[in-house]
Write a protein that holds these residues in place. Sequence first.
Motif, PDB file in Angstrom:
ATOM      1  N   LEU B 321       0.832  -1.209   0.000  1.00 22.90           N
ATOM      2  CA  LEU B 321       0.000   0.000   0.000  1.00 22.90           C
ATOM      3  C   LEU B 321       0.867   1.260   0.000  1.00 22.90           C
ATOM      4  N   GLU B 322       1.919   1.265   0.824  1.00 16.91           N
ATOM      5  CA  GLU B 322       2.798   2.438   0.881  1.00 16.91           C
ATOM      6  C   GLU B 322       3.468   2.678  -0.480  1.00 16.91           C
ATOM      7  N   GLN B 323       3.854   1.582  -1.127  1.00 15.88           N
ATOM      8  CA  GLN B 323       4.502   1.709  -2.441  1.00 15.88           C
ATOM      9  C   GLN B 323       3.587   2.377  -3.460  1.00 15.88           C
ATOM     10  N   HIS B 324       2.264   2.199  -3.265  1.00 15.79           N
ATOM     11  CA  HIS B 324       1.313   2.742  -4.230  1.00 15.79           C
ATOM     12  C   HIS B 324       0.580   3.962  -3.680  1.00 15.79           C
ATOM     13  N   LYS B 325       1.166   4.606  -2.697  1.00 16.73           N
ATOM     14  CA  LYS B 325       0.491   5.738  -2.042  1.00 16.73           C
ATOM     15  C   LYS B 325       0.176   6.857  -3.039  1.00 16.73           C
ATOM     16  N   ASN B 326       1.110   7.175  -3.894  1.00 17.10           N
ATOM     17  CA  ASN B 326       0.894   8.246  -4.880  1.00 17.10           C
ATOM     18  C   ASN B 326      -0.302   7.962  -5.765  1.00 17.10           C
ATOM     19  N   GLU B 327      -0.384   6.753  -6.176  1.00 17.07           N
ATOM     20  CA  GLU B 327      -1.441   6.336  -7.084  1.00 17.07           C
ATOM     21  C   GLU B 327      -2.799   6.321  -6.370  1.00 17.07           C
ATOM     22  N   LEU B 328      -2.794   5.803  -5.128  1.00 18.52           N
ATOM     23  CA  LEU B 328      -4.050   5.606  -4.406  1.00 18.52           C
ATOM     24  C   LEU B 328      -4.520   6.870  -3.687  1.00 18.52           C
ATOM     25  N   GLN B 329      -3.615   7.735  -3.333  1.00 27.46           N
ATOM     26  CA  GLN B 329      -3.929   9.018  -2.693  1.00 27.46           C
ATOM     27  C   GLN B 329      -4.739   8.915  -1.413  1.00 27.46           C
ATOM     28  N   PHE B 330      -4.403   7.924  -0.565  1.00 29.24           N
ATOM     29  CA  PHE B 330      -5.109   7.814   0.716  1.00 29.24           C
ATOM     30  C   PHE B 330      -4.441   8.733   1.743  1.00 29.24           C
ATOM     31  N   GLU B 331      -5.183   8.997   2.844  1.00 28.80           N
ATOM     32  CA  GLU B 331      -4.623   9.844   3.899  1.00 28.80           C
ATOM     33  C   GLU B 331      -3.738   9.058   4.852  1.00 28.80           C
ATOM     34  N   ARG B 332      -4.286   7.946   5.355  1.00 35.72           N
ATOM     35  CA  ARG B 332      -3.471   7.126   6.277  1.00 35.72           C
ATOM     36  C   ARG B 332      -4.013   5.693   6.323  1.00 35.72           C
TER      37      ARG B 332
END
Lengths: 409, 409
Positions: B321-332
């Motif tokens: 999930l962290e690796q795809h943070k940019n793509e997914l744009q979640f807060e936390r």
Amino acid sequence: MGIIVQKFGGTSVGSVERILNVANRVIQEKEAGNDVVVVVSAMGKSTDELVRLASQLTSKPSKREMDMLLTTGEQVTISLLSMALIEKGYDAISFTGWQAGIETESAHGNARITNIKTDQLRSELGKGKIVVVAGFQGLSIDNQITTLGRGGSDTTAVALAAALGADKCDIYTDVTGVYTTDPRFVKGARKLEAISYDEMLELANLGAGVLHPRAVEFAKNYNVPLEVRSSMENERGTMIEEETEMEQNLIVRGIAFEDQVTRVSVIGLPNELTTLSTIFTTLAKNNVNVDIIIQNTTSDNKTTISFSVKTSDLEDTLQVLEQHKNELQFERIESESGLAKVSIVGSGMVSNPGVAAEMFDVLAKENIEVKMVSTSEIKVSTVISQQHMVSAVDILHTAFELSKTTARV
Amino acid sequence: MGIIVQKFGGTSVGSVERILNVANRVIQEKEAGNDVVVVVSAMGKSTDELVRLASQLTSKPSKREMDMLLTTGEQVTISLLSMALIEKGYDAISFTGWQAGIETESAHGNARITNIKTDQLRSELGKGKIVVVAGFQGLSIDNQITTLGRGGSDTTAVALAAALGADKCDIYTDVTGVYTTDPRFVKGARKLEAISYDEMLELANLGAGVLHPRAVEFAKNYNVPLEVRSSMENERGTMIEEETEMEQNLIVRGIAFEDQVTRVSVIGLPNELTTLSTIFTTLAKNNVNVDIIIQNTTSDNKTTISFSVKTSDLEDTLQVLEQHKNELQFERIESESGLAKVSIVGSGMVSNPGVAAEMFDVLAKENIEVKMVSTSEIKVSTVISQQHMVSAVDILHTAFELSKTTARV
């Protein structure tokens, strides 16, 4: 450059470390630019372990089911060796006997190879892959898994080499080659650079143990050059091929020997045409393996037949003969255990009469009594007392100058 | 009188003594006048031992070579069991997967059965032979040895039963049948006499562990009656078949549970159409198995997605999930471990609304907080604190009257 078949026996693949070592030997040939086919046996004692499991279930296992059981051993090795090769960065693929197209007779436990369909193997070699084939096993025409009997992996390797038109078949083993005699007993024993198929056949049959006679026969029939060499050391081994420029002026090339021999004499038999065949057919039917046979006819039209057996077969032999006493009409049986067989082998004998005489002479000078003699075109076997076996081999080795390498042409 | 397929797992054939016991179970069916096909797994821990060997050679073994390696395990068992049957005076014959005509996809490690050519098996049954088939394995169309993945031997047995039109497929295991819940944890757990395919599917998927879901699905599709029973004891097991006159007025038929569950919440995601698919495709590609999924949209047009994973997968999940943070744009991301899943299963739920409510009510009365819920037509799953797992199962077992056998129609 060409196709090389390599065969590694059970000891050579007996552990993960040894499989890694074998992988390196395979890669060496591959890196030399060859197409490589590797034939392997079951790991170390794994076959014994399977036999032990079966023996806990039945004392007379079905031969078909025994083949089903034992062929798993080589299947384990081919997959592990392929994994090791792939891990080292080489493209490898494993094949069971049936996948490799090895067709056999419909006999279990001791089938002969009848044909090898090489399409699949050639196709994989064509893709640059190292092909790893399970030794000792094949498929009968009725889709049964079969095994090739003792020394089966040697036979698989030689048969594949023949079918693929391989340039060479390397038999990797735990010794460094074929010796003039057993180096564990005779200090001067020397590794042979080369030996002919026929000589190797005599040595193999005489118990030299490095290579199975069936494999040698196969190699001779299809003219496959063999090399027996060590899987642990990197030195050259012994070439087995058609006699060409080999050590031809060496009349005797090797000395084989085995102990635990017993001589049995059947005395006072009627001298009839069928006597010989009756005795040995009866023994064969009862699974007694007879080695040397000698017949002597005496003046009273009675005959005495002597033969040698393994000492462990003596009891069975005597029992079988007594059971057929009425039929065979012999007077009595004598037997002598504690004997050994010592044989000299060399294709030079054919053109050198007097070799047998020289052998007897050498033994006589050491007061060693020869109790039985058997000869072929390229060997002379003598049966002597077991206590003289090692010294007889030693003096024959010296007398026939087997320690000298200078004799090579 | 008919064809019976019997399947014995690794524990049931784990030693020579157990193979002899299995032989007796087979003979019992044969003596009852049936044609018998036996499917067996590899002996006890032998597969683990092979995996260990491979792991010493490579950390990422070729799947093809792994199949080559592992299929030897069942081949050992079929030959030994056949020997045992022959020793006891019965005509038996063993077949590997490929010999038994079991055709699969060209996938290694987890192939599906595509077809079974039964000619050979039928022919041997016709001769009165007991046929012993290696489970877990087949042959792809390009002549590769394949394996069927986890629970593969169950699938082999059911597929053979379907292909042969068997009257019944008996799955012998180390428990005596399918229970209302795990008897190791709940004293009142009761063995079910019968259960439907769908219920068994839910229970199998929920970790009841007696039978692999793929095998149950196969049985359902081909309407093969299954019986799960003990290989050690002689009592009747649990029938799995189309719902007919089974315990229909029991709304809940079983309770499954598993611990080591972790809930992961991805908070503050943009509420877009592709969010769900992006998250779960990414996780699937990274081999993270997600179980329950819940989505909640909040008033600010943001969304929160929660899902449960095995606790052992948590680290991988967070990393992906962290690796795809940019793509997914979640807060936390928030996560909670130390959870367990408890599920009630029963086909009666379809026509009985309010079962889920009753479950929540029972849990609430015991002050057990329900953290996630997931429902299907015949099951309700709840995620609760792991420390309450056993007591929750216990009170649900009592509340839904699962200990009572009188409910049977």
